[in-house]
Design an enzyme around this catalytic site. Structure first.
Site, PDB file in Angstrom:
ATOM      1  N   HIS A 156       8.367 104.444 -23.899  1.00 21.42           N
ATOM      2  CA  HIS A 156       7.672 105.305 -23.068  1.00 21.42           C
ATOM      3  C   HIS A 156       7.749 105.025 -21.017  1.00 21.42           C
ATOM      4  CE1 HIS A 156       5.899 105.797 -27.098  1.00 21.42           C
ATOM      5  NE2 HIS A 156       6.092 104.015 -27.105  1.00 21.42           N
ATOM      6  N   SER A 277      17.278 115.160   4.485  1.00 20.21           N
ATOM      7  CA  SER A 277      17.133 116.651   4.473  1.00 20.21           C
ATOM      8  C   SER A 277      16.785 116.966   5.684  1.00 20.21           C
ATOM      9  CB  SER A 277      15.322 115.645   4.127  1.00 20.21           C
ATOM     10  OG  SER A 277      14.642 117.054   4.690  1.00 20.21           O
ATOM     11  N   LYS A 283      14.320 110.871   4.794  1.00 26.51           N
ATOM     12  CA  LYS A 283      15.369 111.066   2.871  1.00 26.51           C
ATOM     13  C   LYS A 283      16.591 111.335   3.031  1.00 26.51           C
ATOM     14  CE  LYS A 283      11.768 113.391   1.151  1.00 26.51           C
ATOM     15  NZ  LYS A 283      12.343 113.901   0.009  1.00 26.51           N
ATOM     16  N   GLU A 290      20.595 114.737  -9.399  1.00 19.46           N
ATOM     17  CA  GLU A 290      20.083 115.312  -9.815  1.00 19.46           C
ATOM     18  C   GLU A 290      21.245 116.851 -10.450  1.00 19.46           C
ATOM     19  OE1 GLU A 290      17.146 116.417  -6.643  1.00 19.46           O
ATOM     20  OE2 GLU A 290      16.742 114.217  -6.489  1.00 19.46           O
TER      21      GLU A 290
END
Ligand code: ARG
Length: 473
Positions: A156, A277, A283, A290
């Site tokens: 979980h 970024s 970043k 992704e």
């Protein structure tokens, strides 16, 4: 417009119809396979006396020359042709005249395209398997180096019990191993040659289908000509297996993204595999993971698409089946790209072992072991579970871990606790006591690693290659 048919028509095809119908823009991808199939077919026609030996020889040489020129970029595959089959045949006729017109004897584009697609995907199955193998080797290297790197195991997404990085990676090893087994299985089942099925009902020419099958490295010919031209099961199986590969890669990507987050900091993705970024200078984003996660959708889509295309098609060939190509090509290219990039990202990724261990030491990952300690000292498990529950609550209030408490505090919760509890709930013991095969204990992991190494030594692709070589001798 350049097409192989038209004799029974009195009008030209409408240009929009022609464009809608044409497949050259994507079936040119298997120009090589198309020509290899034609070469095998013509050689067989020559052996069978259906073409004169000299004619067959002339056609074979001309096709080889066309293939060479296309390979070298000297000859462009022009989109004026309806499909790759028309391009090859028309080019051949341009060069050989009447002899070239004999190429299509005893053949239909229906069995031709069925063959081309099998030849193409058969090779792609091998390449995908090779990439999966590369990923397995990268995972195994991480496993070998991390049998004593503690980390929390989760259920979980909550810390559950301590494991090791080797153990966590081992789960992915199993997944991708099954993906490879699926590749092998699909390869074996698809490895039958549809050439000679004709349009749907075979032909009256005395073709030797065993000969063409052998020349092209197939186990043998397909046994029903209607099925031969209209079976796309092997593509559905392949897309299903590819969708499963993507599902595995996507789960792995999700973990990499979580582990790479500022909160976890379990890993650091290499600069070469991260992106920045345009506005936030600090970043460093896990875009590759992704994208792999994101591309899973299009591979699932290909599977659903082909299943749906095939569901209402009466026997035998129907043009609907032309739809198999773009989506299969896209799915294969997507999976191959994702496997290559993911393997690169994984093998350059830094694991921050100290962060993983620190995380495993907190979050009560040893609570089950504390309960097992009580069970080993005569407390029934359900009671032990309740006692340790109270113990955890006490620790939460004190902002402490179980092993931070004093023996006196522990005894207040249960008098059964003795000084050896600290050793019993230490990370080392918690992991090391788990020694059944498949568990994270170091000895158990070493046994598994040895088995995985042995598994990697037997490459099924090699036995296929040996078999094909023997077949052609
Ligand atoms: N482009 C077609 C396909 O991909 C080739 C077979 C065409 N056969 C036919 N009878 N129109 O399925």
């Amino acid at each position: 417009m350049a097409q192989l048919w038209g004799g029974r028509f009195t009008k030209d095809t409408d240009q929009l119809v022609y464009n809608f119908n044409a497949s050259i823009s994507f079936d040119k991808k298997f120009y090589k396979q198309d020509m290899e199939g034609s070469i095998a077919h013509v050689k067989m026609l020559g052996k069978q006396g259906i073409l004169e030996a000299g004619e067959a020889q002339e056609i074979v040489e001309a096709i080889k020359e066309i293939m060479r020129e296309v390979d070298e970029g000297k000859l462009k595959i022009s989109h004026v042709y309806e499909d790759i089959h028309s391009f090859v045949e028309a080019t051949l006729i341009d060069r050989l005249g009447d002899v070239g017109k004999k190429l299509h004897t005893g053949r239909s584009r229906n069995d031709q395209v069925a063959l081309d697609m099998r030849l193409y995907t058969r090779q792609e199955v091998l390449e995908t398997d090779g990439l999966l193998e590369g990923l397995l080797r990268a995972i195994l290297t991480i496993m070998e180096q991390n049998t004593d790197t503690f980390m929390p195991g989760f259920t979980h997404l909550q810390k559950a019990q301590p494991v090791t990085l080797a153990h966590h990676m081992g789960a992915y090893f199993e997944m991708f191993k099954r993906d490879r087994q699926r590749m092998e299985d699909i390869y074996q089942r698809m490895n039958y040659c549809p050439l000679g099925s004709g349009a749907l009902a075979g032909t009256t020419y005395a073709l030797d289908r065993y000969d063409t099958a052998r020349q092209l490295g197939f186990v043998g010919p397909t046994l029903n000509s209607m099925d031969g031209v209209s079976d796309r099961d092997y593509l559905i199986e392949l897309l299903s297996a590819l969708a499963t590969v993507m599902m595995h890669l996507s789960r792995f990507s999700e973990e990499v993204i979580i582990w790479n987050s500022n909160e976890y900091q379990f890993v650091e993705i290499d600069d070469a595999y991260s992106t920045g970024s345009s506005i936030m200078p600090q970043k460093k984003n896990p875009d590759i993971a992704e994208l792999v996660r994101g591309k899973t959708g299009r591979v699932y889509g290909a599977l659903m698409s082909l299943l749906t295309t095939m569901k209402g098609i009466p026997l035998a060939y129907n043009k609907d089946m032309q739809e198999d190509k773009e989506l299969t090509f896209d799915a294969i290219d997507t999976v191959k790209g994702c496997l290559a990039l993911f393997t690169g990202m994984l093998s350059t990724m830094k694991f921050r072992k100290e962060r993983m261990e620190e995380s495993a030491r907190h979050g009560f990952t040893n609570a089950t072991d504390a309960a097992d300690y009580l069970v080993n000292h005569g407390v029934p498990f359900r009671d032990a579970h309740g006692i340790v529950g109270k113990l955890v609550l006490y620790c939460i209030q004190k902002h402490a871990a179980i092993d931070d408490l004093s023996l006196e505090e522990l005894k207040q919760i249960s008098p059964v606790f003795e000084a050896d509890i600290f050793e019993a709930v230490s990370m080392e013991t918690c992991v090391e006591k788990r020694l059944t095969i498949g568990a994270p204990g170091q000895k158990a992991m070493e046994q598994v690693i040895a088995l995985e190494k042995e598994y990697l030594e037997h490459d099924w692709k090699k036995s296929i290659a040996d078999w094909e070589t023997a077949l052609l001798e």
